[in-house]
Every structure is written in C-alpha cells, then in structure tokens.
Design an enzyme around this catalytic site. Structure first.
Site, short mmCIF file in Angstrom:
data_model
loop_
_atom_site.label_atom_id
_atom_site.label_comp_id
_atom_site.label_asym_id
_atom_site.label_seq_id
_atom_site.Cartn_x
_atom_site.Cartn_y
_atom_site.Cartn_z
N ARG A 230 31.21 -39.52 -93.64
CA ARG A 230 29.82 -39.18 -93.32
C ARG A 230 29.12 -40.41 -92.76
O ARG A 230 29.38 -41.54 -93.19
CB ARG A 230 29.07 -38.69 -94.57
CG ARG A 230 29.37 -37.27 -94.97
CD ARG A 230 28.87 -36.26 -93.94
NE ARG A 230 29.10 -34.88 -94.34
CZ ARG A 230 30.12 -34.13 -93.91
NH1 ARG A 230 31.02 -34.62 -93.06
NH2 ARG A 230 30.23 -32.88 -94.30
N HIS A 278 31.06 -35.49 -84.23
CA HIS A 278 31.33 -34.75 -85.48
C HIS A 278 32.22 -33.53 -85.22
O HIS A 278 31.86 -32.39 -85.55
CB HIS A 278 30.02 -34.34 -86.18
CG HIS A 278 30.21 -34.01 -87.63
ND1 HIS A 278 29.25 -34.21 -88.60
CD2 HIS A 278 31.29 -33.51 -88.31
CE1 HIS A 278 29.72 -33.84 -89.78
NE2 HIS A 278 30.95 -33.39 -89.62
P1 NDP Z 1 37.87 -34.21 -101.85
O1 NDP Z 1 36.74 -33.95 -102.78
O2 NDP Z 1 39.11 -33.40 -101.98
O3 NDP Z 1 38.32 -35.76 -101.95
C1 NDP Z 1 37.39 -36.79 -102.03
C2 NDP Z 1 38.15 -38.07 -102.29
O4 NDP Z 1 37.22 -39.17 -102.26
C3 NDP Z 1 38.82 -38.10 -103.67
O5 NDP Z 1 40.06 -38.74 -103.60
C4 NDP Z 1 37.84 -38.93 -104.50
O6 NDP Z 1 38.43 -39.63 -105.58
C5 NDP Z 1 37.38 -39.93 -103.46
N1 NDP Z 1 36.09 -40.51 -103.85
C6 NDP Z 1 34.91 -39.90 -104.05
N2 NDP Z 1 33.97 -40.77 -104.44
C7 NDP Z 1 34.59 -41.97 -104.50
C8 NDP Z 1 34.17 -43.26 -104.85
N3 NDP Z 1 32.89 -43.51 -105.23
N4 NDP Z 1 35.06 -44.27 -104.83
C9 NDP Z 1 36.35 -44.03 -104.46
N5 NDP Z 1 36.83 -42.82 -104.11
C10 NDP Z 1 35.95 -41.80 -104.13
O7 NDP Z 1 37.26 -34.09 -100.38
P2 NDP Z 1 38.02 -33.74 -99.03
O8 NDP Z 1 39.22 -34.60 -98.93
O9 NDP Z 1 38.18 -32.29 -98.88
O10 NDP Z 1 36.91 -34.19 -97.94
C11 NDP Z 1 36.46 -35.51 -97.90
C12 NDP Z 1 35.29 -35.67 -96.95
O11 NDP Z 1 35.72 -35.64 -95.61
C13 NDP Z 1 34.22 -34.61 -97.01
O12 NDP Z 1 33.37 -34.75 -98.12
C14 NDP Z 1 33.50 -34.82 -95.71
O13 NDP Z 1 32.47 -35.79 -95.87
C15 NDP Z 1 34.58 -35.37 -94.79
N6 NDP Z 1 34.96 -34.40 -93.76
C16 NDP Z 1 34.59 -34.66 -92.47
C17 NDP Z 1 34.93 -33.80 -91.47
C18 NDP Z 1 34.60 -34.12 -90.06
O14 NDP Z 1 34.74 -33.26 -89.19
N7 NDP Z 1 34.20 -35.34 -89.77
C19 NDP Z 1 35.66 -32.55 -91.74
C20 NDP Z 1 36.02 -32.39 -93.12
C21 NDP Z 1 35.67 -33.28 -94.08
P3 NDP Z 1 39.14 -38.82 -106.79
O15 NDP Z 1 40.42 -38.28 -106.21
O16 NDP Z 1 39.38 -39.85 -107.81
O17 NDP Z 1 38.19 -37.74 -107.20
C1 OXD Z 2 33.04 -30.87 -93.27
C2 OXD Z 2 32.69 -31.28 -91.90
O1 OXD Z 2 32.57 -31.49 -94.21
O2 OXD Z 2 33.03 -30.53 -90.94
O3 OXD Z 2 33.82 -29.91 -93.41
O4 OXD Z 2 32.09 -32.34 -91.71
#
Ligand code: NDP
Ligand code: OXD
Length: 315
Positions: A230, A278
């Site tokens: 993000r 994005h």
């Molecule tokens: P998940 O919730 O499955 O995974 C999030 C990961 O981030 C986990 O491994 C979590 O740790 C880790 N995490 C969260 N907070 C912290 C922290 N403070 N310190 C260290 N690690 C942290 O999410 P997804 O993988 O499904 O998606 C991740 C992000 O990708 C979304 O929230 C979105 O912002 C972004 N995204 C962007 C897209 C785009 O088009 N640009 C499309 C899709 C997603 P833990 O495993 O320990 O819980």
């Molecule tokens: C998502 C994105 O979070 O598209 O899925 O950014």
C-alpha cells in the site's frame, strides 16, 4: 430480504459495479444485489455487504448486517471508516486469480530489476547499444516483506529462478528455501542482505510509513525496491532522497499515498522508477463471486466464515 433471497449490498465498489452485478446474477441468482443507495426497508434487512472504499457511516446504517466482504486482499479502505461496526466480521479476499496476478507482477518486476532492464529501456531511448553484466540469481537475494497468502505464493515461485530468498513477517515462519525473519527487531538483519526488496504487507498502524529512511539505511547500497502493498507504507520524501543518494538503485511502485497518482507528482519523472497504476493484480470477479456466495451459504447454515480480519491487528 428480497422475496426470500438474502441481500448483498455493494458499498463503494466504484466502477466495478456493473461487472460485479452481472457476475452475481449469473453465478448466484439466490443472492439479491443492492447496488444503489438502499431504501429504508432494505437497510433494515440487508445482511451482507461487498466493500472496497465504502462511504463512512453507510455500513453502520445496516442493523441486520452479518458480514462485510472486502473486494480485495487489503481491507484498509474499509477499516478507515471510524463508524465501522466492530461486531460484524470483515472478510478479506483470498482468491486464486488475485494471487496469480500478484505472482506474475512480482516475478516480472524481480527479473526486471535483477537484469536491470530499466537500464536497457533507457539505452533504447538514446539509440544506444548497451552491454550488460548481471550476476547469477543465486548471488542475488530477494527479500519478501509479508509472508501471507500472496507473499508465500510469490516466494514459492521465485525459487524456480534460484534466487536467495528471505522473508519477513509478524509471526515466525518456516518455509522451505526461504530464510525467515519475524518481528521488528529482526528487520535490520533481514534487510541487510536484500538486493531486491518486495513489499507485500497490509496497511496497518505498524506498517504505515515503514518504508522510510531508517529502513532504507539497512539495505545494501543500490538495492531495488518493489512496493505492491500500500502507498501509505512508503515515506515518499525519504524514498526520493534514497533514490538521489543511490541507496535505492531502482524501484517499482504500484501503490501510492494518493491514487490516482497526481499528474504533477515527481514519481512520474523519476529515472530508474517504474510506476504502475495499482494494477499489480485485480480480483477475478467470477471466482470471487463464487467464493462470496459460498461463504454466505455457509454463514446462513450457521457455519464459520473463512479469512476473517483480526480487527486489532488490522489485517
Ligand atoms: P495476508 O494477510 O495473507 O498476509 C499479510 C502478511 O503480512 C502476513 O505474513 C503478516 O504476518 C505480515 N504482516 C502484517 N503486519 C506485519 C508487521 N507489522 N510486521 C511484519 N509482518 C507483518 O495478506 P495477503 O498476502 O493476502 O495480502 C497482502 C497485501 O498485499 C494486502 O493487504 C494488500 O495491501 C496488498 N495487495 C496489493 C495488490 C495490488 O494490486 N497492489 C493486490 C493484492 C494485495 P503474519 O504471517 O505473521 O500474520
Ligand atoms: C487488493 C488490491 O488489496 O487490489 O486486493 O490492492
């Protein structure tokens, strides 16, 4: 209720309304979609919402709401509403097409920075034949911030290219072929080896502004950064300074503090920075509608919802 059909209210899904309405009509005719401001009668009976950036207060005005389904993996656009009901589960999107798109984007961009194709593109603009050297992938370390649904899947695919792989997450992980680090105190050690850093973190109070000068200072000089998490995770002034002083050698940004990125934003003019609007991945509406319809049926049958956001953690 609409007849005997459960209602799904579309809350701030913007220009995707038409396609999602069509997909639900086709795939889940047992679900009545409400894709405009609900009437008072509808407000009283709507049980489910599909949301991306809902207007503040709208979800709180639905007293029968049983679950909110996020249209994307990131739910920050929903959690920003201070009136969001805390007793209604918020479900994030876990959908194979969304993950596949992220894999494609990440692999493309890791290879782009590994092979310094940004240099090739610049040379082409100058009609210049450029001899390029690049190290073997096993001499290059890719660090993945966020080892959730998406980060894990990407790390798995990057193994095929034989990069050295590191991952960082909130809780400790063990992943084959990935050197795993967890928690803030391990961040400097994790970063110290990362030639290419890929951010796939959700936006939370802990990750807001995390990509800043302090973090960049731990990276090897000339490291590449790819942010598809993000925009608010990146301190833009620190990033531009790090690109100027060479700490960051090249970068790709898919997400921004202000989207669309303003036309006069300095990122558009930055050499060695690849900007994408994005689009790293998008939710496959057809697959997602199936998943949401299935979750609604499970909920109606009294069974638990999957992928519910932990409100205190924020993801
Ligand atoms: P998940 O919730 O499955 O995974 C999030 C990961 O981030 C986990 O491994 C979590 O740790 C880790 N995490 C969260 N907070 C912290 C922290 N403070 N310190 C260290 N690690 C942290 O999410 P997804 O993988 O499904 O998606 C991740 C992000 O990708 C979304 O929230 C979105 O912002 C972004 N995204 C962007 C897209 C785009 O088009 N640009 C499309 C899709 C997603 P833990 O495993 O320990 O819980
Ligand atoms: C998502 C994105 O979070 O598209 O899925 O950014």
């Amino acid at each position: 209720m609409n007849g005997d059909r459960v209602q799904l209210y579309f809350a701030g899904i913007q220009d995707r309304t038409d396609s999602w309405r069509q997909v639900f009509a086709e795939i889940a005719p047992d679900i009545a979609v409400v894709d405009r401001a609900p009437s008072d009668a509808e407000r009283a009976t709507i049980q489910y919402a599909l949301a991306w950036k809902p207007a503040a207060g709208i979800l709180a005005s639905l007293p029968a709401l049983r679950a909110i389904f996020g249209l994307g993996a990131g739910v920050d656009g929903i959690l920003t509403d201070p009136t969001l009901p805390t007793n209604v589960p918020l479900v994030r999107m876990v959908e194979p097409g969304l993950t596949r798109g992220m894999i494609e984007y990440a692999v493309w961009q890791v290879l782009y920075h590994h092979r310094r194709f940004w240099e090739t593109a610049a040379a082409q603009r100058q009609h210049r034949w450029l001899d390029q050297y690049y190290p073997a992938p096993w001499d290059r370390c890719v660090g993945v911030m966020g080892l959730g649904e998406i980060g894990r899947a990407i790390a798995g695919q990057l193994q095929a290219f034989k990069f050295k792989l590191r991952g960082w997450s909130r809780s400790p992980k063990e992943l084959p072929g990935v050197e795993c680090y967890a928690r803030p105190d391990a961040l400097p050690a994790f970063l110290a080896g990362c030639d290419i850093l890929l951010c796939l973190l959700p936006l939370t109070p802990e990750t807001r502004g995390l990509l800043n000068a302090d973090l960049f200072a731990h990276l090897p000089m000339g490291a590449a950064i790819i942010n598809a998490g993000r925009g608010a995770q990146l301190n833009e002034a620190d990033f531009l300074a790090a690109m100027r002083n060479g700490r960051i050698g090249s970068a790709t940004l898919d997400v921004f503090q202000t989207e669309p990125l303003p036309t006069d934003h300095p990122f558009w003019r930055q050499e060695r920075l690849f900007v994408t609007p994005h689009v790293a991945s998008i939710t496959d509406a057809r697959a997602a509608a199936r998943i949401i319809a299935e979750q609604i049926r499970e909920d109606q049958a009294g069974r638990p919802l999957q992928h519910v956001v932990h409100r205190r953690r924020g993801y």
